[in-house]
Write a protein that holds these residues in place. Structure first.
Motif, mmCIF file in Angstrom:
data_model
loop_
_atom_site.group_PDB
_atom_site.id
_atom_site.type_symbol
_atom_site.label_atom_id
_atom_site.label_comp_id
_atom_site.label_asym_id
_atom_site.label_seq_id
_atom_site.Cartn_x
_atom_site.Cartn_y
_atom_site.Cartn_z
ATOM 1 N N UNK A 342 55.954 77.593 60.191
ATOM 2 C CA UNK A 342 56.566 76.735 59.319
ATOM 3 C C UNK A 342 57.967 77.072 58.610
ATOM 4 N N UNK A 343 58.164 78.181 58.611
ATOM 5 C CA UNK A 343 59.447 78.634 58.067
ATOM 6 C C UNK A 343 60.537 78.349 59.006
ATOM 7 N N UNK A 391 42.185 77.216 47.975
ATOM 8 C CA UNK A 391 41.227 78.451 47.745
ATOM 9 C C UNK A 391 41.814 79.431 48.941
ATOM 10 N N UNK A 392 40.960 80.342 49.117
ATOM 11 C CA UNK A 392 41.084 81.593 49.926
ATOM 12 C C UNK A 392 41.292 80.970 51.393
ATOM 13 N N UNK A 393 42.295 81.483 52.110
ATOM 14 C CA UNK A 393 42.493 80.900 53.500
ATOM 15 C C UNK A 393 43.577 79.532 53.516
ATOM 16 N N UNK A 394 44.008 79.070 52.270
ATOM 17 C CA UNK A 394 44.806 77.922 52.284
ATOM 18 C C UNK A 394 46.386 78.553 51.870
ATOM 19 N N UNK A 395 47.337 77.559 52.157
ATOM 20 C CA UNK A 395 48.581 77.719 51.622
ATOM 21 C C UNK A 395 49.018 76.656 51.122
ATOM 22 N N UNK A 396 50.436 76.620 50.435
ATOM 23 C CA UNK A 396 51.072 75.688 50.321
ATOM 24 C C UNK A 396 52.724 75.858 50.549
ATOM 25 N N UNK A 397 53.547 74.988 50.777
ATOM 26 C CA UNK A 397 54.879 75.010 51.139
ATOM 27 C C UNK A 397 55.689 74.230 50.172
#
Length: 591
Positions: A342-343, A391-397
């Protein structure tokens, strides 16, 4: 027997075995099986297998036949052997033994093959569009388009609308795009224009006392092409009603659109509960005013968590007026490889990168990872996680700056995340109304107030609204979005001359200029105009979605290329000198 056919190429079945028939069509494919010729004969309706061996009186003629020759054959219907039945076509149980044939139209060497799934350059496909259109996919798309138009017409008549035609040649009237101008022979130096839409005429129909109008209308706009937009012309379902409010229009068009997508959507789910989302919320949550609600991701403002934080880039940014930090939640995206992808996506979009945090399980508890997590610390990171419900296993951009500068990129990033993480439900048509469009915007460089959206929309609050801050004025304007595309646009019209003059005055247009540009409509409003409103649905775009095509040219019979050229007919072309003289025109050569 008929000169050309007793049946079409989809009608024969076992009940016809033993019959003598006549078929006409195109040679789809020729197969030579040891002296027996098998030919798939194709017409608009389907395919019938015909065959010929040396016992046929026309065997020598049939040996010369090639792909896309147009022929007529007479023959006897025979049942296929059980092991040779083709269940994929309606005529798969039978074949026709050829007794006679006539070449109706021989074909030269083909620039593109009709049989098969070969890909050809767009320029070739458009130059030889009549061959391209013989292909099964395009035949299916064009039939779908015709069926959609017929369905829309029936639906409008069933809703007590009548169809009226409006002029194709009219006066130039800027509506957000460039006009196509037509020089007048009888009035040298003066020009007509092709209508960008029937907008003014349909409003005049309401002033004329007709209560409900619709039209399958051609519209002409000199625009830059996109995958979902033609550069020259398009068709829309255009409608207008008197004595209605915004909800009346919604209640009228929803069953028409919903019914069309249910009829032709191929079994895909069609949403029936259409949300109404404000323009500002759509920009915040989705980064666009035509959101794809099949993707459940909603962006949120997280500025408070970065203000005064250790991440100096965002902290400094927030010291500037009008800036924000927004988060794009990515459920299931909590892996460094995905974050790196995504970066890289952000860098392709012209950004230096996109900040991220992802949460992983350490066995003894959860840990926030990534450069931003280290810079802002565990307390702020945990507050972000809780706000976004991750939660665990998630991300935010994260993206920051003045919203108008980054919203569109954030919207594309949201789409990319939804697609890559398979969060988007592709087997669905998700509709929503976008409402409460701002009428005005301020140019950041000049400080001038101008129209942001349709200047003919009735301001919410009428004249009173126009006496306050122009940037707070919302219009009764609305768009219908579906799966990331704008399908319908409309408004409750500003039918009061005094409100219209005031609305244009705020944007710097004097009364004289308004009357000069829109005199026909403004004058009509002085003679008892009813409250009215309506909308228009883009037919090309609807069919594109229903056909599951990514490019609008796949659902237009004879489209232009991306440079607005008709390669098949050679348009635009140079006029003859006689034509120019008749029109009192002279072409000045470009340097």
């Amino acid at each position: 027997m008929h000169t050309y056919r007793s049946h079409n190429c989809v009608q024969l079945n076992k009940t016809n075995v033993g019959d003598t028939v006549r078929l006409s069509g195109w040679v789809h494919r020729v197969r030579d099986h040891g002296g027996i010729l098998f030919i798939d004969l194709r017409d608009h309706y389907g395919i019938t297998q015909v065959l010929c061996d040396p016992d046929s009186p026309v065997f020598a003629q049939m040996e010369k036949v090639r792909s896309e020759w147009c022929i007529r054959i007479d023959g006897n219907v025979m049942a296929r052997d059980e092991g040779l039945v083709n269940d994929k076509i309606p005529t798969g149980e039978v074949e026709v033994f050829i007794r006679d044939m006539e070449v109706l139209g021989a074909a030269e060497e083909l620039p593109l093959m009709v049989f098969g799934d070969q890909e050809y350059p767009e320029e070739t496909r458009l130059k030889y569009r009549y061959l391209d259109l013989r292909r099964e996919k395009l035949q299916t798309n064009m039939k779908l388009r015709s069926d959609v138009v017929a369905h829309l017409r029936r639906s409008m008549w069933d809703a007590d609308f009548r169809e009226y035609q409006t002029p194709i040649i009219t006066s130039s009237s800027p509506e957000g795009a460039r006009d196509f101008l037509i020089p007048s022979r009888l009035h040298p130096g003066r020009f007509y224009a092709l209508p960008q839409a029937p907008q003014q005429f349909k409003q005049l129909i309401m002033v004329s006392g007709f209560d409900k109008y619709f039209q399958i209308a051609p519209c002409f706009r000199d625009e830059d092409p996109r995958a979902d937009r033609s550069p020259t012309d398009f068709y829309q379902l255009d409608l207008e009603m008197s004595f209605v409010n915004q909800q009346d229009v919604f209640d009228t068009i929803q069953p028409v659109m919903q019914g069309c997508f249910e009829a032709f959507g191929g079994g895909r789910k069609v949403d029936t509960d259409w949300q109404q989302i404000s323009y500002r919320d759509a920009a915040l949550w989705y980064g666009t005013d035509k959101p794809d609600l099949r993707n459940p991701i909603k962006m949120q403002i997280v500025s408070d968590h970065f203000a005064g934080s250790g991440f100096k880039i965002f902290a400094s940014l927030l010291e500037q007026e009008g800036t924000q930090i927004r988060a794009i939640p990515a459920p299931g995206g909590g892996a460094r490889k995905f974050c790196d992808r995504m970066n890289a996506f952000a860098q392709k979009e012209g950004l230096p990168g996109m900040g991220y945090i992802f949460w992983r399980d350490l066995g003894e508890g959860m840990e926030a990872a990534g450069p931003l997590a280290k810079n802002i610390g565990p307390e702020r990171t945990e507050a972000i996680r809780q706000q976004l419900n991750l939660g665990v296993g998630d991300a935010a951009f994260f993206l920051g700056g003045k919203p108008k500068a980054f919203e569109s990129v954030a919207g594309r990033a949201r789409t990319e995340i939804g697609n890559q993480l398979k969060l988007t439900d592709l087997d669905r048509f998700a509709f929503c109304w976008i409402v409460d469009f701002p009428i005005y915007e301020r140019d950041e460089e000049t400080g001038k107030i101008d129209f942001e959206h349709n200047p003919f929309s009735m301001p919410q609050g009428g004249m009173d609204a126009l006496n306050g801050d122009p940037l707070d004025v919302l219009g009764y304007q609305y768009d219908l979005a579906c799966n990331g595309y704008e399908l319908v646009s409309g408004a409750i019209r500003n039918h009061r001359p005094e409100i219209m003059f005031k609305a244009f005055e705020i944007a710097g247009y004097g009364k004289d200029e308004v009357e000069k540009r829109f005199g026909g409509m403004v004058n009509a409003f002085k003679f008892g105009a009813p409250p009215h409103g309506g909308c228009a649905a883009g037919i090309d775009r609807m069919v594109m979605l229903l056909a599951d095509e990514a490019n609008i040219r796949e659902v237009i019979m004879f489209p232009m290329n991306q440079r607005a050229e008709d390669l098949m007919m050679g348009a635009p072309n140079e006029p003859m000198n006689e034509q120019l003289r008749e029109l009192h025109l002279r072409v000045i050569p470009q340097d």
